[in-house]
Structure formats: C-alpha cells, structure tokens
Design a protein around this motif. Structure first.
Motif, PDB file in Angstrom:
ATOM      1  N   ASP A 118     -79.491  60.987   1.027  1.00 45.50           N
ATOM      2  CA  ASP A 118     -79.073  61.997   2.002  1.00 45.50           C
ATOM      3  C   ASP A 118     -77.577  61.950   2.309  1.00 45.50           C
ATOM      4  O   ASP A 118     -76.958  62.974   2.566  1.00 45.50           O
ATOM      5  CB  ASP A 118     -79.866  61.832   3.300  1.00 45.50           C
ATOM      6  CG  ASP A 118     -81.357  61.987   3.061  1.00 45.50           C
ATOM      7  OD1 ASP A 118     -81.726  62.612   2.035  1.00 45.50           O
ATOM      8  OD2 ASP A 118     -82.155  61.475   3.860  1.00 45.50           O
ATOM      9  N   GLU A 119     -76.996  60.759   2.269  1.00 49.09           N
ATOM     10  CA  GLU A 119     -75.580  60.639   2.667  1.00 49.09           C
ATOM     11  C   GLU A 119     -74.650  60.555   1.463  1.00 49.09           C
ATOM     12  O   GLU A 119     -73.467  60.825   1.589  1.00 49.09           O
ATOM     13  CB  GLU A 119     -75.393  59.393   3.547  1.00 49.09           C
ATOM     14  CG  GLU A 119     -76.186  59.463   4.848  1.00 49.09           C
ATOM     15  CD  GLU A 119     -76.205  58.128   5.605  1.00 49.09           C
ATOM     16  OE1 GLU A 119     -75.334  57.270   5.337  1.00 49.09           O
ATOM     17  OE2 GLU A 119     -77.117  57.950   6.436  1.00 49.09           O
TER      18      GLU A 119
ATOM     19  N   GLN B 107     -70.928  52.925 -10.794  1.00 54.31           N
ATOM     20  CA  GLN B 107     -69.893  52.605  -9.803  1.00 54.31           C
ATOM     21  C   GLN B 107     -70.115  53.409  -8.527  1.00 54.31           C
ATOM     22  O   GLN B 107     -69.941  52.911  -7.416  1.00 54.31           O
ATOM     23  CB  GLN B 107     -68.489  52.865 -10.377  1.00 54.31           C
ATOM     24  CG  GLN B 107     -68.087  51.892 -11.462  1.00 54.31           C
ATOM     25  CD  GLN B 107     -68.168  50.440 -10.998  1.00 54.31           C
ATOM     26  OE1 GLN B 107     -67.663  50.086  -9.932  1.00 54.31           O
ATOM     27  NE2 GLN B 107     -68.830  49.589 -11.777  1.00 54.31           N
ATOM     28  N   ARG B 108     -70.510  54.654  -8.697  1.00 60.92           N
ATOM     29  CA  ARG B 108     -70.746  55.484  -7.518  1.00 60.92           C
ATOM     30  C   ARG B 108     -71.931  54.930  -6.707  1.00 60.92           C
ATOM     31  O   ARG B 108     -71.893  54.884  -5.477  1.00 60.92           O
ATOM     32  CB  ARG B 108     -71.011  56.924  -7.952  1.00 60.92           C
ATOM     33  CG  ARG B 108     -71.270  57.807  -6.779  1.00 60.92           C
ATOM     34  CD  ARG B 108     -70.859  59.222  -6.987  1.00 60.92           C
ATOM     35  NE  ARG B 108     -71.486  60.031  -5.940  1.00 60.92           N
ATOM     36  CZ  ARG B 108     -71.568  61.327  -5.948  1.00 60.92           C
ATOM     37  NH1 ARG B 108     -71.029  62.002  -6.946  1.00 60.92           N
ATOM     38  NH2 ARG B 108     -72.154  61.976  -4.963  1.00 60.92           N
ATOM     39  N   LEU B 109     -72.957  54.498  -7.418  1.00 61.58           N
ATOM     40  CA  LEU B 109     -74.103  53.874  -6.737  1.00 61.58           C
ATOM     41  C   LEU B 109     -73.639  52.645  -5.960  1.00 61.58           C
ATOM     42  O   LEU B 109     -74.007  52.453  -4.790  1.00 61.58           O
ATOM     43  CB  LEU B 109     -75.166  53.470  -7.765  1.00 61.58           C
ATOM     44  CG  LEU B 109     -76.195  52.474  -7.219  1.00 61.58           C
ATOM     45  CD1 LEU B 109     -77.269  53.197  -6.415  1.00 61.58           C
ATOM     46  CD2 LEU B 109     -76.824  51.654  -8.324  1.00 61.58           C
ATOM     47  N   LEU B 110     -72.823  51.800  -6.586  1.00 66.00           N
ATOM     48  CA  LEU B 110     -72.398  50.558  -5.935  1.00 66.00           C
ATOM     49  C   LEU B 110     -71.547  50.845  -4.693  1.00 66.00           C
ATOM     50  O   LEU B 110     -71.715  50.207  -3.653  1.00 66.00           O
ATOM     51  CB  LEU B 110     -71.624  49.678  -6.933  1.00 66.00           C
ATOM     52  CG  LEU B 110     -72.494  49.024  -8.017  1.00 66.00           C
ATOM     53  CD1 LEU B 110     -71.632  48.428  -9.123  1.00 66.00           C
ATOM     54  CD2 LEU B 110     -73.405  47.946  -7.407  1.00 66.00           C
ATOM     55  N   ARG B 111     -70.670  51.839  -4.814  1.00 64.60           N
ATOM     56  CA  ARG B 111     -69.849  52.206  -3.638  1.00 64.60           C
ATOM     57  C   ARG B 111     -70.741  52.719  -2.510  1.00 64.60           C
ATOM     58  O   ARG B 111     -70.554  52.362  -1.347  1.00 64.60           O
ATOM     59  CB  ARG B 111     -68.809  53.269  -4.032  1.00 64.60           C
ATOM     60  CG  ARG B 111     -67.612  52.722  -4.801  1.00 64.60           C
ATOM     61  CD  ARG B 111     -66.452  53.722  -4.809  1.00 64.60           C
ATOM     62  NE  ARG B 111     -66.817  55.012  -5.392  1.00 64.60           N
ATOM     63  CZ  ARG B 111     -66.789  55.293  -6.702  1.00 64.60           C
ATOM     64  NH1 ARG B 111     -66.390  54.370  -7.569  1.00 64.60           N
ATOM     65  NH2 ARG B 111     -67.124  56.494  -7.146  1.00 64.60           N
ATOM     66  N   ALA B 112     -71.698  53.548  -2.875  1.00 64.00           N
ATOM     67  CA  ALA B 112     -72.601  54.108  -1.860  1.00 64.00           C
ATOM     68  C   ALA B 112     -73.422  52.996  -1.203  1.00 64.00           C
ATOM     69  O   ALA B 112     -73.582  52.959   0.019  1.00 64.00           O
ATOM     70  CB  ALA B 112     -73.516  55.143  -2.510  1.00 64.00           C
TER      71      ALA B 112
ATOM     72  N   GLN C 260     -71.445  51.026   1.279  1.00 68.83           N
ATOM     73  CA  GLN C 260     -71.276  51.750   2.548  1.00 68.83           C
ATOM     74  C   GLN C 260     -72.557  51.721   3.370  1.00 68.83           C
ATOM     75  O   GLN C 260     -72.528  51.481   4.572  1.00 68.83           O
ATOM     76  CB  GLN C 260     -70.871  53.199   2.268  1.00 68.83           C
ATOM     77  CG  GLN C 260     -69.428  53.310   1.836  1.00 68.83           C
ATOM     78  CD  GLN C 260     -68.944  54.759   1.903  1.00 68.83           C
ATOM     79  OE1 GLN C 260     -69.461  55.560   2.673  1.00 68.83           O
ATOM     80  NE2 GLN C 260     -67.959  55.078   1.092  1.00 68.83           N
ATOM     81  N   VAL C 261     -73.680  51.977   2.723  1.00 72.44           N
ATOM     82  CA  VAL C 261     -74.962  51.992   3.448  1.00 72.44           C
ATOM     83  C   VAL C 261     -75.245  50.616   4.046  1.00 72.44           C
ATOM     84  O   VAL C 261     -75.680  50.488   5.186  1.00 72.44           O
ATOM     85  CB  VAL C 261     -76.101  52.435   2.510  1.00 72.44           C
ATOM     86  CG1 VAL C 261     -77.459  52.177   3.147  1.00 72.44           C
ATOM     87  CG2 VAL C 261     -75.962  53.907   2.153  1.00 72.44           C
TER      88      VAL C 261
END
Ligand code: PMP
Length: 359
Positions: free
Chosen positions: A317-318, A347-352, A355-356
């Motif tokens: 969702d975010e 990489q996008r998964l890891l950044r997300a 943050q979560v």
C-alpha cells in the motif's frame, strides 16, 4: 444471485472449492508469484514474434505437441515417448491424480509445499496423507515419508520446494523408489535455479516409477504461455496422453515453446543473474533485525519476520511492492515469500522494507 441449490448438484468431492486467488494487486514491483521478472533475451523475443506471426490459427494443434516433445527430449537426453506436454505443470499434476489417484487411493505430500497437489487430489477423490516437514529447518523425515509412501499410490516431492526453497535429498528419492511401490513425482518447477546436476531426469531410464515435472513458467519466463511437461517412463506417458484434454496445448503455445527451448542457452545469463541476485538479497534480508531466512535453491526466498502480514500490506500500500503472504498457512507463521527480481526490483524492495521496519 439465483436460488439454485448448486451444492446439491455438484459432485460431493468438488463442493466447497473456491476459484484460485493469487492475492494479486497491481503494483510497480511484483515479487509475489515466483515469475521471472527479467526481460526475455532479445533474440528470443524476435524469434518468438516470428513464430507466433507465422502460426496459422485455423487448424487444430498437434494434440501431443510432438515437435516440442522432440526438442525437450533432445535437451534432456531422453526419447519423445518419455515426454508429455501440458497446459502448465498444473494440468500435468491434475492429470496425474486423475489417472493414478481415485477412490481408495492416497497421495503423500510433504507440507509446507505447493498447495495444488492437495487440491487436485481432493478433486480426484484421492486421500491425502501429509508428512509434515521439520518446523525449524523444513527437512523431511525420510523414515516417516517412506512409511507413508509404502501405503500409498503416489508421492509428490518438490525440488526445490515451494515455498521453503530447499532441494530434496536424492537419497530420499532413492529410498522411495527402492522401498515402496508408489509412483514418485519429483516436481522440478524451479530446478534451473539450483545449478548443474540438481535434476533427477537422468534417473528416469533406470526407474520406471519415477516422474519429473518441469515447466517453462520460471526459468524460461513464460508463465503466461502455460507450458509444463513431464519426463517419465513411456508407459506412464501413454496413460496420461490417453486421458488428457486433447487440444489443451494450443498452437501458439507450442510454437513459442519450441522457440524458447531451442534457444535455451540464451536464458543462461538470466538464470545466472537471478541466482547471483538471490544471494545478495538473502544476505540483506538476513541482516534485518528479527528476521529468519532459509537457504534457497530457487528464484524466491522464504522470510520470517515479526508482523509479516502487516509488513506485506504496507509494502503493497505504501511502496507498491508486492510479495506473497504465507503467515496464515500452517507451519509458516509470520512468513513471507519473496520472488527474486531484477537488481532494481530487489533494491527497491530492500529500501521499502527498511522504511517499513524503521517505523
Ligand atoms: N509446481 C510448483 C512447485 C509450482 O510452484 C508451480 C507454479 N507455481 C507449478 C508446479 C506449476 O507451474 P505452471 O503450471 O505454471 O507450469
């Protein structure tokens, strides 16, 4: 809604089934279904386009897809009559139970594993015996499996296993073959990601009760095409050939699959990249606080983490990143299954995730 009492009409063993729900939500990054998210190799793309354009649609397909069988047989060092093509591995699995299951017969599975084995067995009125894996390392209790298989008609093991990621110990398959009379299916949907020598196809010649399932949905990046196949003894292939939906593998799928299998070397760099990315992603995920990760020989990783279902919902969702929630499943509490994507996607998964979890 009509007031037809359909439950009274449907075959009893089929009552209560729901349409398959892959829990899909459109997202920028979809790492939820163990697909291959890499672009098709350029030359394969071109050849596929040519093949599809050059395939007339007014004629019925070759029912057994013999050109494709020959291509697959040449690859695997077997004969055409060792190969049976289906509309995805799913169709082959269903037909195996349709042919060899039935009332008074049992299928043995080793959960947590691919749920469809059990669903198809139930649809085919086949008893299901579950030999649960070790809750900590997901290893199989070989004695328990052999004992269960000795009372059953068919056993399905998965190598690498979905969703836990590990290969089966070949010694277990050997015991199943020598110490039981059951048909033994080794589902190798993900085996291309496990490296050279992981497949048990070379054993087929000496073991008529061994069957190996493969698919073009994973390493070949053709999940939408629907093409899977079985490598097995000709007698088994004959039975399945006789009971299958006659034209389930359409002309476009056959033409595309021939091109892809012929060009299999072109996929080697893609597979190598996914394997390398898997190791990087595994290290990063394992380093997150409170996580547990299991070793994987496939194109996905199983991750246990606190509040997994909530993390998954927030990633979706975010951050528009979709992974698969298994936290509801027996033996997989607080587990997410993450498909290994391209470098950018991972990489996008890891950044997300950072943050979560940071909040
Ligand atoms: N076996 C396993 C273990 C799988 O995970 C899948 C797909 N999710 C299949 C078989 C079937 O794949 P397909 O029908 O796409 O060939």
């Amino acid at each position: 809604m009509s007031n037809l009492n359909v439950e009274a009409l449907v075959r009893p063993e089929l009552a209560g089934f729901e349409p398959y729900d892959p829990a899909f939500t459109p997202c920028d990054v979809n790492l939820s279904a163990n697909e291959n998210t890499h672009e098709l190799p350029q030359r394969v793309r071109q050849a596929l386009g040519d093949a599809l354009l050059g395939t007339p649609l007014n004629r019925y397909p070759d029912p057994l897809a013999n050109e494709l069988r020959d291509e697959l047989a040449a690859w695997h060092g077997v004969q055409r009559n060792n190969v049976l093509v289906g509309n995805g591995g799913d169709e082959v699995l269903f037909n195996l139970l349709f042919a060899f299951g039935g009332t008074g017969r049992a299928l043995v599975v080793t959960p947590p594993c691919f749920e469809e084995y059990k669903n198809f067995a139930k649809m085919c009125n086949t008893d299901v015996v579950e030999v649960w894996r070790d809750p900590v390392d997901f290893s199989i209790d070989a004695d328990a499996l052999v004992a269960a298989a000795a009372q059953a008609h068919i056993v399905m093991v998965t190598s690498p296993n979905n969703p836990t990621g590990g290969l089966i110990d070949p010694a277990i398959v050997e015991r199943l073959l020598f110490q039981t009379d059951a048909l033994v299916l080794v589902d190798e949907a993900y085996v291309e990601f496990a490296g050279e020598g992981a497949s048990l196809i070379p054993w087929i010649a000496d073991h008529p009760r061994l069957m190996v399932l493969r698919t073009l949905s994973k390493a070949f990046a053709l999940a939408g095409l629907r093409c899977g196949y079985l490598v097995a003894d000709p007698a088994v292939v004959n039975v399945l050939a006789a009971i299958r939906q006659i034209y389930s593998e359409d002309v476009l799928a056959q033409a595309a699959a021939v091109v892809a299998v012929r060009a299999r070397e072109e996929f080697a760099p893609v597979v190598a990249d996914i394997v390398a990315e898997r190791e990087v992603l595994a290290q990063e995920l394992a380093a997150l606080p409170g996580t547990k990760l299991w070793p994987s020989s496939a194109n996905f990783l199983l991750l246990r983490m606190p509040r997994a279902a909530e993390v998954r919902a927030r990633l979706r969702d975010e951050h528009s990143v979709l992974v698969r929630d298994f936290s509801y499943a027996k033996g997989l509490s607080d587990c997410l299954r993450i498909t290994v994507g391209t470098h950018e996607e991972n990489q996008r998964l890891l950044r997300a995730l950072a943050q979560v979890m940071g909040r």
